[in-house]
Enzyme design. Structure first.
Site, PDB file in Angstrom:
ATOM      1  N   SER A  79      66.446 -38.549 -34.656  1.00 44.47           N
ATOM      2  CA  SER A  79      67.246 -37.339 -34.507  1.00 44.47           C
ATOM      3  C   SER A  79      67.692 -37.036 -33.086  1.00 44.47           C
ATOM      4  CB  SER A  79      66.472 -36.137 -35.048  1.00 44.47           C
ATOM      5  OG  SER A  79      65.275 -35.924 -34.322  1.00 44.47           O
ATOM      6  N   HIS A 114      67.572 -37.445 -41.305  1.00 44.40           N
ATOM      7  CA  HIS A 114      68.883 -37.428 -40.639  1.00 44.40           C
ATOM      8  C   HIS A 114      69.806 -38.532 -41.137  1.00 44.40           C
ATOM      9  CE1 HIS A 114      68.058 -34.262 -37.650  1.00 44.40           C
ATOM     10  NE2 HIS A 114      66.815 -34.681 -37.776  1.00 44.40           N
ATOM     11  N   LYS A 128      69.365 -30.401 -44.292  1.00 46.01           N
ATOM     12  CA  LYS A 128      70.334 -30.846 -43.285  1.00 46.01           C
ATOM     13  C   LYS A 128      71.678 -31.133 -43.946  1.00 46.01           C
ATOM     14  CE  LYS A 128      66.862 -32.264 -39.954  1.00 46.01           C
ATOM     15  NZ  LYS A 128      65.675 -31.686 -40.613  1.00 46.01           N
TER      16      LYS A 128
END
Length: 396
Positions: free
Chosen positions: A186, A214, A244
């Site tokens: 990340s 991610h 996310k």
């Protein structure tokens, strides 16, 4: 008055953090976390969100969440194993498994809870875990909770991984050995060498665990890093987040039916914490449907990422070695990093400074995350402000 020892500890350590540029001020958003945000009445181009696909404000997802709330209520009312498993949870887990190309899946309240629960459900003090040196804090904590011996290997270095795996295997000290890594890292935006990891894992019979927080929604046409490399059948644990790219909240583990059945009876966050809200579950299902029907939304993130990278690199910023839309601007000194972020804010760009302990000392950076919701005009505005402040502070 409270404890004098506690007061002294807190004051001393807070003052120390502030003097070193390591104290994080929390900003309050006056509205949704979109491409443009408002803080203290000021509109800013937002480059700090993990809302990669812009789904946090997606109208179809909002409608689905409202429908589910009216049908099921605002909360599940119990932990999953008593009577907190609603039909909407079953639908979500089925949809995740389909999307991740696995036999089964289990949803948790957060990605952090996935790592806290899944690792210790399988690994114990008789085992060892080979962990990448730059793994996320939740992986590190999950490993500690398991009681297994933690053996760190150099970041994304498959030669070092092989050497440590060989040593651990030949020592005869451990019943099981797991190798665990982020899919996309990340803070730097680089990608795990998954083919290399799988090769080592097959040689030494390692359990493979990828935290793709991610990578999910970004890599592999959205299905993640494991799918990107075509290795869905070679990775035992695929961890993802619903917070996310999916734009809501929660996390999941995808894998074999036996693995998921085991986690349902042994993963402590699943057993001892109330399940995802119906609204969140319904919105997540819609997110997976949108990605399936409209894959161009994932390509838009990559397009914006390439555009921002090219612009920042052209200005002379150090953007590291990112292989994904995550674009760090590495400044180095913590105080200068904080100052750079503050000046960007004053000029109209929200790009949060990232310093120790999130990244190693001396590698302070501003982490930029363009999303599918950004326009070229927004990114151009950000680049012009970056140029101005970069020159003003002598960074470029």
């Amino acid at each position: 008055m409270g404890s004098k020892a506690l007061s002294s500890f807190l004051k001393q350590n807070l003052d120390d953090l502030k003097s070193k540029g390591l104290y994080n001020e929390i900003n309050i958003l006056e509205g949704a976390n979109g491409a443009i945000i408002k803080i203290d009445g000021k509109e800013l181009v937002n480059l700090s969100s993990n809302n990669y696909l812009g789904f946090a404000t997606n109208n179809a997802m909002i409608e689905k969440s409202i429908e589910a709330t009216k049908k099921y209520g605002v909360g599940a009312g119990a932990v999953r194993t008593i009577n907190g498993t609603l039909e909407i949870h079953r639908q979500l887990e089925k949809r995740i498994a389909e999307f991740k190309h696995t036999e089964s899946a289990i949803a948790f309240q957060s990605g952090f809870n996935c790592n806290a629960g899944a690792i210790q459900a399988v690994m114990n003090k008789k085992d060892a875990i080979l962990s990448d040196a730059l793994n996320h804090a939740s992986i590190i904590d999950g490993c500690k909770l398991s009681g297994a011996k933690i053996l760190r290997y150099k970041h994304n270095d498959m030669n070092d991984l092989r050497a440590r795996a060989k040593e651990a295997k030949e020592s005869g000290l451990y019943e099981k050995i797991m190798v665990i890594s982020d899919g996309v890292f990340s803070m730097d935006g680089d990608v795990v060498d998954l083919p290399g990891m799988v090769k080592v894992a097959e040689e030494f019979d390692l359990i493979t665990y990828i935290d793709d927080a991610h990578g999910s929604g970004v890599m592999g046409n959205g299905a993640g890093t494991v799918k990107h490399f075509g290795l869905s059948d070679k990775v035992d644990f695929q961890i993802g987040t619903l917070s996310k790219a999916i734009g809501v909240v929660g996390g999941y583990v995808a894998g074999s039916k036996d693995l998921i059945d085991w986690l349902k009876v042994r993963a402590r966050p699943f057993l001892f914490s109330t399940s995802l809200t119906p609204a969140a579950s319904a919105a997540c299902i819609e997110a997976f449907d949108i990605m399936t029907k409209s894959p161009e939304i994932v390509e838009k993130v990559w397009e914006n990422g390439r555009y921002l990278k090219k612009g920042l690199k052209g200005l002379g910023f150090d953007i590291g070695h990112s292989e994904t839309p995550i674009t760090p601007c590495i400044i180095g000194d913590e105080n200068l990093t904080q100052k750079f972020s503050k000046r960007l804010y004053e000029e109209g760009v929200y790009a949060k400074s990232i310093v120790f302990p999130t990244v190693p000392l001396g590698t302070g950076r501003v982490r930029n995350m363009p999303t599918a919701a950004h326009t070229k005009e927004m990114l151009d505005k950000a680049l012009s402000i970056y140029e101005k402040i970069g020159k003003e502070l002598g960074i470029i």
